[in-house]
Enzyme design. Structure first.
Site, PDB file in Angstrom:
ATOM      1  N   MET A 157      51.252  32.902 -39.580  1.00  0.00           N
ATOM      2  CA  MET A 157      50.970  34.320 -39.411  1.00  0.00           C
ATOM      3  C   MET A 157      51.256  34.750 -37.978  1.00  0.00           C
ATOM      4  O   MET A 157      50.669  34.198 -37.032  1.00  0.00           O
ATOM      5  CB  MET A 157      49.502  34.585 -39.760  1.00  0.00           C
ATOM      6  CG  MET A 157      49.250  34.518 -41.251  1.00  0.00           C
ATOM      7  SD  MET A 157      47.562  34.940 -41.686  1.00  0.00           S
ATOM      8  CE  MET A 157      46.704  33.499 -41.108  1.00  0.00           C
ATOM      9  N   ALA A 158      52.121  35.744 -37.863  1.00  0.00           N
ATOM     10  CA  ALA A 158      52.482  36.270 -36.543  1.00  0.00           C
ATOM     11  C   ALA A 158      51.229  36.765 -35.824  1.00  0.00           C
ATOM     12  O   ALA A 158      50.396  37.445 -36.414  1.00  0.00           O
ATOM     13  CB  ALA A 158      53.483  37.415 -36.723  1.00  0.00           C
TER      14      ALA A 158
ATOM     15  N   CYS B 212      58.723  39.302 -44.385  1.00  0.00           N
ATOM     16  CA  CYS B 212      58.107  40.191 -43.395  1.00  0.00           C
ATOM     17  C   CYS B 212      58.445  41.660 -43.701  1.00  0.00           C
ATOM     18  O   CYS B 212      59.613  42.029 -43.795  1.00  0.00           O
ATOM     19  CB  CYS B 212      58.572  39.829 -41.990  1.00  0.00           C
ATOM     20  SG  CYS B 212      57.776  40.878 -40.752  1.00  0.00           S
TER      21      CYS B 212
HETATM   22  C1  LIG Z   1      48.453  39.113 -39.291  1.00  0.00           C
HETATM   23  C2  LIG Z   1      49.368  38.519 -40.319  1.00  0.00           C
HETATM   24  C3  LIG Z   1      50.567  37.971 -39.919  1.00  0.00           C
HETATM   25  C4  LIG Z   1      51.421  37.403 -40.854  1.00  0.00           C
HETATM   26  N1  LIG Z   1      52.574  36.840 -40.428  1.00  0.00           N
HETATM   27  C5  LIG Z   1      53.372  36.198 -41.318  1.00  0.00           C
HETATM   28  C6  LIG Z   1      54.531  35.506 -40.882  1.00  0.00           C
HETATM   29  O1  LIG Z   1      54.845  35.451 -39.689  1.00  0.00           O
HETATM   30  N2  LIG Z   1      55.291  34.897 -41.820  1.00  0.00           N
HETATM   31  C7  LIG Z   1      54.956  34.916 -43.155  1.00  0.00           C
HETATM   32  O2  LIG Z   1      55.661  34.319 -43.958  1.00  0.00           O
HETATM   33  N3  LIG Z   1      53.878  35.571 -43.586  1.00  0.00           N
HETATM   34  C8  LIG Z   1      53.074  36.197 -42.698  1.00  0.00           C
HETATM   35  N4  LIG Z   1      51.953  36.834 -43.158  1.00  0.00           N
HETATM   36  C9  LIG Z   1      51.641  36.852 -44.595  1.00  0.00           C
HETATM   37  C10 LIG Z   1      50.763  35.672 -44.977  1.00  0.00           C
HETATM   38  O3  LIG Z   1      51.466  34.459 -44.800  1.00  0.00           O
HETATM   39  C11 LIG Z   1      50.297  35.747 -46.429  1.00  0.00           C
HETATM   40  O4  LIG Z   1      51.404  35.638 -47.293  1.00  0.00           O
HETATM   41  C12 LIG Z   1      49.559  37.033 -46.746  1.00  0.00           C
HETATM   42  O5  LIG Z   1      48.647  37.355 -45.717  1.00  0.00           O
HETATM   43  C13 LIG Z   1      48.775  36.906 -48.063  1.00  0.00           C
HETATM   44  O6  LIG Z   1      47.907  35.793 -48.035  1.00  0.00           O
HETATM   45  P1  LIG Z   1      46.330  35.905 -47.692  1.00  0.00           P
HETATM   46  O7  LIG Z   1      45.726  36.847 -48.688  1.00  0.00           O
HETATM   47  O8  LIG Z   1      45.840  34.481 -47.848  1.00  0.00           O
HETATM   48  O9  LIG Z   1      46.212  36.412 -46.292  1.00  0.00           O
HETATM   49  C14 LIG Z   1      51.083  37.422 -42.234  1.00  0.00           C
HETATM   50  C15 LIG Z   1      49.877  37.993 -42.627  1.00  0.00           C
HETATM   51  C16 LIG Z   1      49.032  38.543 -41.697  1.00  0.00           C
HETATM   52  C17 LIG Z   1      47.728  39.136 -42.177  1.00  0.00           C
END
Ligand SMILES: Cc1cc2nc3c(=O)[nH]c(=O)nc-3n(C[C@H](O)[C@H](O)[C@H](O)COP(=O)(O)O)c2cc1C
Length: 329
Positions: free
Chosen positions: A1-2, A84
């Site tokens: 996560m960025a 993204c």
């Molecule tokens: C702050 C933030 C940054 C993220 N950055 C990336 C990233 O750099 N690359 C990526 O593949 N997904 C990124 N995601 C998406 C997450 O990997 C994930 O697919 C998404 O948050 C859904 O999963 P969750 O409900 O467990 O958070 C990001 C999500 C958040 C909230």
């Protein structure tokens, strides 16, 4: 996560049971131009492995070159970002845009897979628009081009993080490809993880937001018999996170970066709200540390134990790059 998955976050995830952790997304153009901050993302330590480093970009050749740098830095997997939704990224033809540019997406995965010997994986959303099923057409094509696994976050780019992930698409993807599919989206508990594994046939689940300031979620997902953390444990993990992040980013960058983590650690009913507000207003991280320790004096002992258990010494850190390129030195 960025903006979240710094090394301290990944190492913490591994300590709490994550089988695989992933870096923030890294710009292939930044690597190509030798941008110092971008190169800093390739700082990898032994105790976070297995580690995936994720790259984003739109030019197959530049992505292939970036993948080689990632492999040389010691990553176990190269992950390619086709998810993204942020404008700054999509307007360059990278990230989620590639979900609807199958020709180019296939060329990128092909070039990257050709360039490295570690496995190449792809992280996708469902498509650009709500209701899109683009991922299901694209998935098999990417596997043909050389992807060894696919991670699906079945929200559209337009949705950003609203609504719910539609994991019926995950189940459909599992049917269409013969590589492991990892389910991402709304995995917040052991019960949800188990339900996803059972209903979709996915090979693994990925945990994102639920682990922010909350490694205990990982422990609960992995291990049935878990207790919620004590106040001392929460403060000790936050203090360790602060110290490691300062080492990684340098004090100046870490000070701003850490602010969002205070709410993530101290929220969830663990501490009263004003406490977090007080912390974000403090000027130095020394003051933050002192205030945290005052709130839970027993945390000092827990922290000492955590630090003693961390790998020590140069041998534990894989650093093929000169130390001077890291923001934090
Ligand atoms: C702050 C933030 C940054 C993220 N950055 C990336 C990233 O750099 N690359 C990526 O593949 N997904 C990124 N995601 C998406 C997450 O990997 C994930 O697919 C998404 O948050 C859904 O999963 P969750 O409900 O467990 O958070 C990001 C999500 C958040 C909230």
């Amino acid at each position: 996560m960025a903006g979240v998955s710094v090394q301290a976050f990944r190492r913490q995830g591994r300590r709490y049971g994550a089988g695989l952790v992933c870096s923030e997304m890294v710009s292939c153009a930044g690597l190509h131009h030798g941008n110092e901050r971008t190169l800093g993302y390739l700082r990898i330590s032994a105790d976070e492995r297995p580690l995936a480093v994720q790259i984003f970009g739109s030019e197959p050749g530049v992505m292939a070159e970036a993948a080689q740098m990632v492999e040389e830095a010691g990553a176990d997997l190269v992950d390619v970002n086709f998810g993204c939704p942020v404008k700054k990224v999509t307007k360059t033809g990278a990230g989620a845009t590639l979900l609807e540019d199958p020709e180019r997406a296939g060329a990128i995965v092909g070039a990257v897979a050709e360039a490295v010997s570690v496995p190449v994986t792809v992280k996708m959303r469902r498509g650009l628009e709500n209701g899109s099923r683009a991922c299901l057409e694209l998935g098999p094509r990417l596997v043909e081009a050389g992807a060894s696994a696919l991670t699906l976050h079945p929200r559209s780019a337009r949705q950003m993080y609203t609504g719910e992930a539609d994991h019926t698409l995950t189940a459909e993807m599992v049917e269409r490809v013969d590589v492991p599919v990892i389910a991402s989206g709304d995995v917040t508990s052991r019960a949800r993880a188990q339900a996803l594994l059972a209903t979709t046939g996915c090979a693994a689940v990925m945990v994102g937001r639920a682990a922010q300031g909350n490694p205990w979620a990982l422990r609960e997902i992995v291990d049935e018999e878990t207790e919620p953390p004590s106040r001392e444990e929460v403060i000790a993990e936050l203090l360790l996170f602060i110290r490691e992040t300062v080492r990684e980013l340098g004090e100046r960058r870490a000070t701003g970066f850490l602010k969002k983590f205070y709410g993530w650690y101290l929220g969830r009913g663990r501490f009263p709200r004003p406490f977090k507000q007080e912390l974000v207003q403090l000027e130095s991280l020394d003051e933050v540390e002192a205030r945290l320790l005052a709130a839970a004096p027993g945390a000092a002992e827990v922290l000492e134990r955590l630090e003693a258990e961390l790998p020590q010494g140069e041998d534990d850190v894989v650093l093929d790059l000169p130390i001077s390129i890291y923001g934090g030195g």
